[in-house]
Design an enzyme around this catalytic site. Structure first.
Site, PDB file in Angstrom:
ATOM      1  CB  SER A  45      -0.916  -0.018   1.224  1.00  0.00           C
ATOM      2  OG  SER A  45      -0.131   0.086   2.402  1.00  0.00           O
ATOM      3  CE1 TYR A  46       1.484   7.651  -1.876  1.00  0.00           C
ATOM      4  CE2 TYR A  46       0.877   8.414   0.314  1.00  0.00           C
ATOM      5  CZ  TYR A  46       1.431   8.652  -0.932  1.00  0.00           C
ATOM      6  OH  TYR A  46       1.933   9.885  -1.203  1.00  0.00           O
ATOM      7  N   PRO A  47       3.167   4.072   0.802  1.00  0.00           N
ATOM      8  CG  PRO A  47       5.266   4.328  -0.212  1.00  0.00           C
ATOM      9  CD  PRO A  47       3.785   4.269  -0.511  1.00  0.00           C
TER      10      PRO A  47
END
Length: 687
Positions: A343-345
């Site tokens: 997922s978005y880091p």
DNA sequence: GCAAGGTC
């Protein structure tokens, strides 16, 4: 099909392509037409959607790539010597769109032309609100009728789960101008103050180097509200290490052997810095001869599983466990994200949203990898809901794996970051580790001594989360309350306090996080910046004091440190080599003169800058995090409607103008520090 | 030649 009436058109704009794609696929229900735009990353997704408020609409979903608008001084201010740097406090600022982003702006303008509604899907944080405002202004250029009431909305969402997105689509809210304005004020202040102080610093300090070293290069000397406090942390620790004076202390050691087990008891007072009282207390112990067991307590204990993964935590763990510095970890995490594996880091959130189907994500990890069996065990009943941390940025979920990928398909660094993200996620979905802890206290003379033992009963999350250690200690022999014995050994022992270690990267990140220096997305950049600017450098932390063992010479040979005699003329003992014992982390695989952790050492220039500004004696220090914190509070006040952007900008600029004026008056203090640290003894330059 | 914040 009968011909449709002219359909209502809705233009949706997200902050980044990945959100546009995800939202389009949820709302479009498999009927999405994809079109290219003038930018290779940005696509338009066209589909039908029935909004409760607007009925069946034709939707175009697109995105920007973060901020669309840039700001800088008018070009006549480009020449550094053409005006005093302080002119930048009030110089006009122009806005423009960078060439590579122009096609994106054009796309929004042209797509807005026939849209009845503009629906903004930027991240739900302050920057997102501001980017939303930039999008709104661009859309209005293409279609002024959007300025009519109730035409522009924004979506409120914090993850891209289907149900959550559909709910957000059906409940539009309005943009929050206050938040957008808070960001506009930050942008203006950072630009004016950063540019002004950077020019001043460079123009007044750089010549010293040129005079002294001739043509030797000394690049830009910059000031920024984040980079300077970051440097300040590094220097502060460095000076603490360098100025450390070891102190002798005394402690009492008690050992008793029972059932063939040697038990060491720790003195409840730990240690004393005066010898006499320690000796007196020790003699009382000896005089008493017999010790009595005052407490035997065995109780269950547990080691909590880790919290859901945030960016800051990922960076800290990267340094500790993965042998990667923070900027490297982020680069790798971004590549895993764009490939669709994680997922978005960039997130501050350590709570999973209740609506997320975590079991489905665990299920994906049963497909392979060394953790497949452990994931399967979670599916077979081992699953336990993750703990909730205290942070929720309402913009992104914690970092987690979104798809399974064969580790063999990744390069070495991607593999280790992916493995970490997966194991961390599976650990979050496991049970805490369980154990049993026994505490024993004895009274010996007037003194209390303690011993404790741990038995690990169920490893649970530890099996998948190999980065944590929790092992049974030696099993304690059976002691009964009231039991008396004569200790096998008792002696008084002296020792010396040892200096802290130099600042490690995980420690630095923790300090930045705690003090609000930078955001999850930028902390690694600030750290990189102080290295690039030649303010600090890193070396691998030695696990043992130097010279021990000598099996790893290569570690120390690589980098050429800048002049190491930064503490010339300072008091304090030498010998303060970096060894802190804290922040140790996991043992390296099989060998190990060093951990993977890097420690930060300021250069002479870094020390000089910090000390120079400190010595000017301002009550507010540019190298300490308070100013940034204050800015944060002011931004909050704008968000809460208590203050206006104009007020805050004006007040803050005046504050810094004052600092600037006084910096000018005391410039010699700064120059002296630079001479002292960087150019040799102060006497050599006295004219 | 400046900052910090988005994102690719």
């Amino acid at each position: 099909m009968p011909p449709r009436r002219q359909q209502t058109k809705v233009l949706c704009v997200a902050e980044k392509p990945s959100i546009a794609k995800a939202v389009a696929s949820h709302l479009g229900g498999g009927q999405v037409n994809t079109h290219n735009t003038g930018n290779r990353y940005v696509k338009n997704y066209v589909f039908q959607y029935n909004f409760p408020a607007w009925g069946e609409c034709e939707v175009t979903m697109t995105s920007v790539l973060g901020h669309l608008v840039s700001r800088d001084f008018e070009s006549r201010y480009n020449n550094w010597r053409a005006c005093d740097p302080s002119a930048l406090f009030e110089a006009p600022i122009q806005t423009y769109i960078q060439d590579d982003l122009k096609p994106i702006a054009e796309n929004i303008k042209s797509q807005a032309r026939f849209a009845k509604y503009l629906y903004i899907w930027t991240d739900c944080d302050r920057e997102g609100e501001n980017i939303g405002d930039e999008i709104r202004q661009e859309a209005l250029k293409g279609n002024a009728s959007l300025s009519q009431p109730n035409r522009i909305f924004r979506a409120r969402f914090s993850n891209i789960e289907r149900a959550h997105i559909i709910n957000a689509a059906c409940n539009p809210v309005t943009l929050d101008d206050a938040q957008a304005n808070a960001v506009y004020s930050r942008i203006e202040l950072d630009l004016r103050i950063g540019a002004c102080f950077t020019r001043n610093l460079t123009l007044s300090v750089q010549p010293l180097f040129h005079q002294h070293f001739g043509n030797r290069e000394q690049g830009l000397i910059s000031y920024g509200s984040c980079q300077f406090p970051t440097l300040g942390f590094v220097v502060e620790r460095y000076l603490r290490v360098r100025n450390f004076v070891p102190e002798t202390f005394w402690t009492i050691k008690v050992m008793h052997e029972k059932e063939d087990i040697k038990v060491n008891f720790r003195w409840a007072r730990n240690h004393l810095f005066d010898r006499m009282p320690a000796v007196i207390l020790f003699e009382r112990c000896l005089a008493a001869r017999i010790a009595r067991v005052t407490k035997v307590q065995t109780k269950p204990t547990s080691k909590w599983k880790p919290l859901p993964l945030t960016t800051v935590e990922l960076q800290k763990c990267g340094s500790r466990f993965l042998y990667m510095d923070s900027s490297r970890v982020m680069t790798v995490a971004e590549s895993l994200y764009t490939k669709g594996w994680i997922s978005y880091p960039r997130t501050e959130t350590d709570q999973f949203d209740g609506g997320m189907d975590l079991r489905a994500l665990v299920q994906k990890q049963t497909q392979g990898g060394p953790w497949a069996g452990l994931a399967q065990a979670l599916m077979n009943g081992g699953f336990s809901a993750p703990r909730n941390g205290r942070n929720n940025d309402k913009a992104h979920p914690p970092i987690h794996p979104v798809n399974f990928v064969e580790p063999t398909q990744l390069d070495a660094q991607e593999r280790s970051v992916y493995e970490f993200v997966v194991r961390r996620f599976l650990a979050c979905c496991s049970e805490d580790a369980r154990g049993s802890k026994t505490d024993i206290s004895i009274l010996y003379g007037t003194e209390t001594f303690n011993a404790s033992g741990l038995v690990v009963l169920a490893r649970n999350y530890l099996d998948v989360y190999k980065y944590d250690r929790w092992t049974s200690s030696q099993v304690l022999p059976d002691f009964q309350e009231g039991e008396v014995f004569e200790p096998t050994e008792a002696r008084i022992q002296d020792g010396k306090t040892s200096p802290p270690g130099y600042l490690t990267e995980p420690e630095l990140i923790a300090l930045m996080d705690a003090n609000g220096i930078g955001t999850d997305a930028t902390m690694a950049e600030h750290i990189l910046k102080i290295k690039e600017r030649n303010y600090a450098w890193v070396q691998p932390r030695g696990r043992r004091p130097q010279g021990n063992d000598g099996d790893d010479e290569a570690e120390s040979g690589g980098e050429a440190p800048p002049a190491a005699n930064a503490t010339r003329g300072r008091r304090g003992r030498g010998g303060a080599r970096g060894r802190g014992g804290r922040g140790g982390g996991v043992e390296g695989p099989g060998r190990g003169a060093t951990t993977g952790v890097q420690e930060f050492i300021p250069t002479t220039l870094g020390v000089a800058l910090v000390e120079g500004y400190e010595n000017m004696g301002f009550e507010i220090s540019l190298t300490k995090p308070f100013l940034r914190k204050e800015m944060e509070l002011k931004m909050k006040a704008i968000c809460d409607g208590q203050r206006t952007k104009a007020e805050v900008v004006h007040e803050t600029i005046e504050q810094y103008r004052d600092v600037y004026v006084r910096t000018q008056q005391r410039l010699n203090v700064l120059r002296d520090a630079v001479r002292k640290y960087c150019l040799g003894p102060i006497e050599a330059h006295n004219g």
